[in-house]
Design a protein around this motif. Structure first.
Motif, mmCIF file in Angstrom:
data_model
loop_
_atom_site.group_PDB
_atom_site.id
_atom_site.type_symbol
_atom_site.label_atom_id
_atom_site.label_comp_id
_atom_site.label_asym_id
_atom_site.label_seq_id
_atom_site.Cartn_x
_atom_site.Cartn_y
_atom_site.Cartn_z
ATOM 1 N N SER A 17 11.670 -9.874 2.420
ATOM 2 C CA SER A 17 12.204 -9.236 1.203
ATOM 3 C C SER A 17 11.218 -8.223 0.648
ATOM 4 O O SER A 17 11.602 -7.131 0.237
ATOM 5 N N PHE A 18 9.937 -8.602 0.636
ATOM 6 C CA PHE A 18 8.932 -7.652 0.160
ATOM 7 C C PHE A 18 8.877 -6.432 1.070
ATOM 8 O O PHE A 18 8.835 -5.299 0.595
ATOM 9 N N ARG A 19 8.869 -6.647 2.369
ATOM 10 C CA ARG A 19 8.785 -5.521 3.314
ATOM 11 C C ARG A 19 9.999 -4.606 3.190
ATOM 12 O O ARG A 19 9.871 -3.385 3.318
ATOM 13 N N ALA A 20 11.170 -5.174 2.923
ATOM 14 C CA ALA A 20 12.369 -4.346 2.709
ATOM 15 C C ALA A 20 12.185 -3.470 1.474
ATOM 16 O O ALA A 20 12.518 -2.278 1.489
ATOM 17 N N PHE A 21 11.648 -4.056 0.396
ATOM 18 C CA PHE A 21 11.385 -3.261 -0.807
ATOM 19 C C PHE A 21 10.349 -2.188 -0.522
ATOM 20 O O PHE A 21 10.500 -1.035 -0.940
ATOM 21 N N GLU A 22 9.302 -2.558 0.189
ATOM 22 C CA GLU A 22 8.197 -1.648 0.469
ATOM 23 C C GLU A 22 8.660 -0.389 1.200
ATOM 24 O O GLU A 22 8.084 0.687 1.015
ATOM 25 N N SER A 23 9.709 -0.490 1.984
ATOM 26 C CA SER A 23 10.208 0.677 2.727
ATOM 27 C C SER A 23 11.398 1.345 2.048
ATOM 28 O O SER A 23 12.001 2.248 2.625
ATOM 29 N N SER A 24 11.714 0.936 0.832
ATOM 30 C CA SER A 24 12.876 1.490 0.130
ATOM 31 C C SER A 24 12.543 2.763 -0.637
ATOM 32 O O SER A 24 11.392 3.027 -0.987
ATOM 33 N N ALA A 25 13.561 3.539 -0.923
ATOM 34 C CA ALA A 25 13.409 4.753 -1.739
ATOM 35 C C ALA A 25 12.930 4.405 -3.141
ATOM 36 O O ALA A 25 12.147 5.148 -3.738
ATOM 37 N N ALA A 26 13.368 3.262 -3.674
ATOM 38 C CA ALA A 26 12.934 2.835 -5.011
ATOM 39 C C ALA A 26 11.423 2.627 -5.047
ATOM 40 O O ALA A 26 10.759 3.006 -6.018
ATOM 41 N N HIS A 27 10.874 2.049 -3.989
ATOM 42 C CA HIS A 27 9.434 1.841 -3.943
ATOM 43 C C HIS A 27 8.675 3.161 -3.831
ATOM 44 O O HIS A 27 7.646 3.360 -4.479
ATOM 45 N N VAL A 28 9.184 4.067 -3.019
ATOM 46 C CA VAL A 28 8.530 5.373 -2.869
ATOM 47 C C VAL A 28 8.463 6.077 -4.222
ATOM 48 O O VAL A 28 7.412 6.589 -4.617
ATOM 49 N N ARG A 29 9.556 6.074 -4.969
ATOM 50 C CA ARG A 29 9.580 6.717 -6.293
ATOM 51 C C ARG A 29 8.621 6.000 -7.249
ATOM 52 O O ARG A 29 7.894 6.643 -8.007
ATOM 53 N N HIS A 30 8.630 4.684 -7.243
ATOM 54 C CA HIS A 30 7.740 3.868 -8.079
ATOM 55 C C HIS A 30 6.286 4.247 -7.816
ATOM 56 O O HIS A 30 5.494 4.470 -8.731
ATOM 57 N N ARG A 31 5.926 4.328 -6.539
ATOM 58 C CA ARG A 31 4.563 4.690 -6.136
ATOM 59 C C ARG A 31 4.207 6.109 -6.574
ATOM 60 O O ARG A 31 3.091 6.363 -7.041
ATOM 61 N N GLU A 32 5.139 7.042 -6.440
ATOM 62 C CA GLU A 32 4.888 8.433 -6.846
ATOM 63 C C GLU A 32 4.576 8.531 -8.337
ATOM 64 O O GLU A 32 3.717 9.323 -8.739
ATOM 65 N N LEU A 33 5.262 7.751 -9.158
ATOM 66 C CA LEU A 33 5.051 7.811 -10.606
ATOM 67 C C LEU A 33 3.720 7.201 -11.028
ATOM 68 O O LEU A 33 3.120 7.635 -12.016
ATOM 69 N N LEU A 34 3.249 6.207 -10.288
ATOM 70 C CA LEU A 34 1.982 5.553 -10.642
ATOM 71 C C LEU A 34 0.769 6.198 -9.985
ATOM 72 O O LEU A 34 -0.355 6.069 -10.483
ATOM 73 N N HIS A 35 0.975 6.906 -8.891
ATOM 74 C CA HIS A 35 -0.126 7.468 -8.112
ATOM 75 C C HIS A 35 -1.080 8.383 -8.900
ATOM 76 O O HIS A 35 -2.300 8.303 -8.689
ATOM 77 N N PRO A 36 -0.610 9.228 -9.799
ATOM 78 C CA PRO A 36 -1.547 10.129 -10.498
ATOM 79 C C PRO A 36 -2.634 9.410 -11.298
ATOM 80 O O PRO A 36 -3.684 9.989 -11.576
ATOM 81 N N TYR A 37 -2.404 8.172 -11.653
ATOM 82 C CA TYR A 37 -3.370 7.424 -12.466
ATOM 83 C C TYR A 37 -4.413 6.709 -11.621
ATOM 84 O O TYR A 37 -5.429 6.263 -12.129
ATOM 85 N N ARG A 38 -4.159 6.605 -10.340
ATOM 86 C CA ARG A 38 -4.952 5.754 -9.466
ATOM 87 C C ARG A 38 -6.073 6.514 -8.773
ATOM 88 O O ARG A 38 -5.860 7.571 -8.196
ATOM 89 N N GLY A 39 -7.277 5.946 -8.834
ATOM 90 C CA GLY A 39 -8.403 6.516 -8.117
ATOM 91 C C GLY A 39 -8.592 5.867 -6.753
ATOM 92 O O GLY A 39 -8.870 6.527 -5.771
ATOM 93 N N ALA A 40 -8.413 4.558 -6.702
ATOM 94 C CA ALA A 40 -8.557 3.801 -5.463
ATOM 95 C C ALA A 40 -7.788 2.501 -5.623
ATOM 96 O O ALA A 40 -7.389 2.144 -6.739
ATOM 97 N N GLY A 41 -7.614 1.808 -4.519
ATOM 98 C CA GLY A 41 -6.904 0.540 -4.624
ATOM 99 C C GLY A 41 -6.864 -0.195 -3.300
ATOM 100 O O GLY A 41 -7.268 0.325 -2.263
ATOM 101 N N SER A 42 -6.366 -1.420 -3.374
ATOM 102 C CA SER A 42 -6.214 -2.238 -2.176
ATOM 103 C C SER A 42 -5.056 -3.199 -2.385
ATOM 104 O O SER A 42 -4.629 -3.444 -3.514
ATOM 105 N N MET A 43 -4.550 -3.734 -1.271
ATOM 106 C CA MET A 43 -3.453 -4.689 -1.331
ATOM 107 C C MET A 43 -3.805 -5.906 -0.482
ATOM 108 O O MET A 43 -4.317 -5.767 0.628
ATOM 109 N N THR A 44 -3.502 -7.073 -1.025
ATOM 110 C CA THR A 44 -3.666 -8.334 -0.310
ATOM 111 C C THR A 44 -2.344 -9.080 -0.395
ATOM 112 O O THR A 44 -1.714 -9.119 -1.451
ATOM 113 N N THR A 45 -1.913 -9.657 0.718
ATOM 114 C CA THR A 45 -0.702 -10.463 0.706
ATOM 115 C C THR A 45 -1.049 -11.893 1.066
ATOM 116 O O THR A 45 -2.041 -12.151 1.757
#
Length: 123
Positions: A82-110
């Motif tokens: 379910s997470f991977r389906a969201f991760e590849s969705s258009a909604a996630h891409v848009r979500h990431r685009e809106l938050l990206h300008p604020y981010r300097g660096a980051g990491s993800m752990t599952t």
């Protein structure tokens, strides 16, 4: 102390909660805008049928890396697919685009939750 196996939406043995932890360094001076934007676009995550919940946490006072404040985003999912389906969705891409300008660096752990212990303060 007895641990309770955690389960996703259907409660079955194969539905352990899948948790995603994002660590983000947010540019100094844009913390408030980042928080407000995260709140405004959060339904892109919580509106997905596989999402159980999502949290935004700010690092303790003084927790900074490089030139920014540290934030953590935690989201729980019914399962990894379910997470991977969201991760590849258009909604996630848009979500990431809106938050990206604020981010300097980051990491993800599952991770897969094994047990959850409820504290005495839970009502």
């Amino acid at each position: 102390m007895t641990g309770v196996p955690t389960t996703g939406r259907d409660g079955g043995a194969d539905s352990a909660v899948f948790r995603v932890l994002l660590r983000m360094e947010i540019h100094t001076g844009s913390e408030r805008d980042f928080e407000e934007t995260w709140l405004e676009v959060g339904d892109a995550v919580t509106g997905h049928p596989g999402n159980l919940a999502q949290w935004l946490l700010r690092g303790a006072a003084g927790e900074k890396e490089g030139r920014g404040s540290v934030y953590y985003i935690v989201s729980d999912w019914i399962d990894e697919p379910s997470f991977r389906a969201f991760e590849s969705s258009a909604a996630h891409v848009r979500h990431r685009e809106l938050l990206h300008p604020y981010r300097g660096a980051g990491s993800m752990t599952t991770m897969n939750m094994v047990y959850a212990l409820r504290g005495a303060g839970v009502r």
